[in-house]
Design an enzyme around this catalytic site. Structure first.
Site, PDB file in Angstrom:
ATOM      1  N   CYS B  33       0.828  -1.214   0.000  1.00  0.00           N
ATOM      2  CA  CYS B  33       0.000   0.000   0.000  1.00  0.00           C
ATOM      3  C   CYS B  33       0.863   1.266   0.000  1.00  0.00           C
ATOM      4  CB  CYS B  33      -0.932   0.025   1.211  1.00  0.00           C
ATOM      5  SG  CYS B  33      -2.005  -1.401   1.277  1.00  0.00           S
ATOM      6  N   HIS B  80     -13.359   9.124  -8.946  1.00  0.00           N
ATOM      7  CA  HIS B  80     -12.288   9.155  -9.950  1.00  0.00           C
ATOM      8  C   HIS B  80     -11.202  10.168  -9.604  1.00  0.00           C
ATOM      9  CE1 HIS B  80     -14.758   6.451 -12.201  1.00  0.00           C
ATOM     10  NE2 HIS B  80     -13.937   6.440 -13.231  1.00  0.00           N
ATOM     11  N   GLU B 130     -13.162  -0.952   1.590  1.00  0.00           N
ATOM     12  CA  GLU B 130     -12.085  -0.676   0.637  1.00  0.00           C
ATOM     13  C   GLU B 130     -12.034  -1.805  -0.398  1.00  0.00           C
ATOM     14  OE1 GLU B 130      -8.000   0.737   2.258  1.00  0.00           O
ATOM     15  OE2 GLU B 130      -7.957  -1.432   2.183  1.00  0.00           O
TER      16      GLU B 130
END
Lengths: 154, 144
Positions: B33, B80, B130
């Site tokens: 990550c 986005h 997530e």
């Protein structure tokens, strides 16, 4: 079509499908278009800083079950191929910056599906079996299917 | 009393990197990550409100008003986008999903009285997934 050893059961060609997931970011822009044209064609996906998805990949191999093992393809081996050829290079990556050819090919789901086909096809095809399709979900509501290079039927 | 929950989705990218830690410590703490270019998710957001059923409408909350609020405060600014680069709150704060849940809670709570001026409904909970396996919940009452 194979006859299973010691029985008269006929097996027809069938599909086996394996799913894997990866999370990646991308930006859809064509450098030959103006900012305004990119915005019109790709909308929010043209945002230059990129955005991301949890991609879901479904790969199907078509073949006849082997008369000895009863399997079209070893699912463990299929999982290893998908992890090695797709998940390892793609997962937690920014496709445009880190995964060629997306430094020069726009990473639309269509282009990603075709690239995945090229990566895995040599490892999945073999005697009595072939790669049938690659289905790539960009979101749960949007996916593309790719069946390899073949002309579109009218 | 009812709890009414509505589900939304947005696609965004992020990178987990704590300013106070070295590159090595960040890599060790956040693993993949921490990858410098970031990566992305299809986030699933659930917003829960609590309230009594209104005698006239038979409803505890007007879902259209909730949709309008969530779209303005969360979906439009996050959809986005790269959370680290495009969302002011994450310029200096690591966009873990815990911090994302807090930020979403703050945004909704700040604008809630403008959209729902009465005593009810109240914002109760924000839940952000997530991935299908990583889910984070925040009790809205814990946020000032």
């Amino acid at each position: 079509m194979y006859l299973q050893a010691g029985s008269d059961v006929e097996y027809l060609s069938m599909l086996i499908t394996r799913k894997v997931e990866f999370s990646a970011s991308h930006v859809c822009r064509n450098p030959r278009l103006t900012d305004e044209e990119n915005q019109r064609v790709f909308g929010l996906a043209a945002n230059p800083n990129g955005h991301g998805h949890n991609y879901l990949l479904e790969v199907s191999v078509e073949g006849d079950p082997d008369p000895v093992t009863g399997m079209v393809f070893d699912l463990k081996e299929m999982k290893d191929v998908l992890n090695r050829e797709v998940v390892e290079p793609f997962d937690h990556r920014f496709l445009n910056h880190e995964v060629p050819p997306f430094d020069r090919v726009i990473p639309t789901p269509e282009n990603i599906a075709r690239d995945i086909w090229r990566r895995i096809e040599p490892h999945l095809a073999g005697p009595g079996r072939r790669l049938h399709s690659v289905r790539l979900y960009e979101t749960p509501d949007l996916y593309v299917d790719y069946f390899g290079e073949q002309p579109c039927s009218a | 009393m009812f709890r009414v929950t509505r589900r939304y989705q947005f696609a965004a990218s992020h990178r987990l990197h704590a300013r106070g830690l070295s590159d090595e410590e960040n890599r060790s703490l956040y693993g993949k990550c921490n990858n410098p270019f970031g990566h992305g998710h299809n986030y699933v957001l659930e917003v829960s409100a609590r309230g009594p059923v209104d005698a006239n409408t038979g409803s505890a909350i007007d879902p259209r008003r909730l949709d309008e609020l969530v779209a303005r405060e969360v979906l439009q600014p996050f959809e986005h986008r790269n959370l680290n680069c495009d969302v002011e709150a994450f310029r200096d704060l690591t966009p873990t999903s815990e911090n994302l849940a807090v930020e979403i809670c703050r945004r909704l709570k700040r604008s809630w009285p403008g959209m729902f001026p009465g005593e009810w409904p109240q914002l109760e909970k924000v839940r952000i997934a997530e991935t299908a396996r990583n889910i984070f919940e925040m009790d809205a009452h814990e946020i000032q």
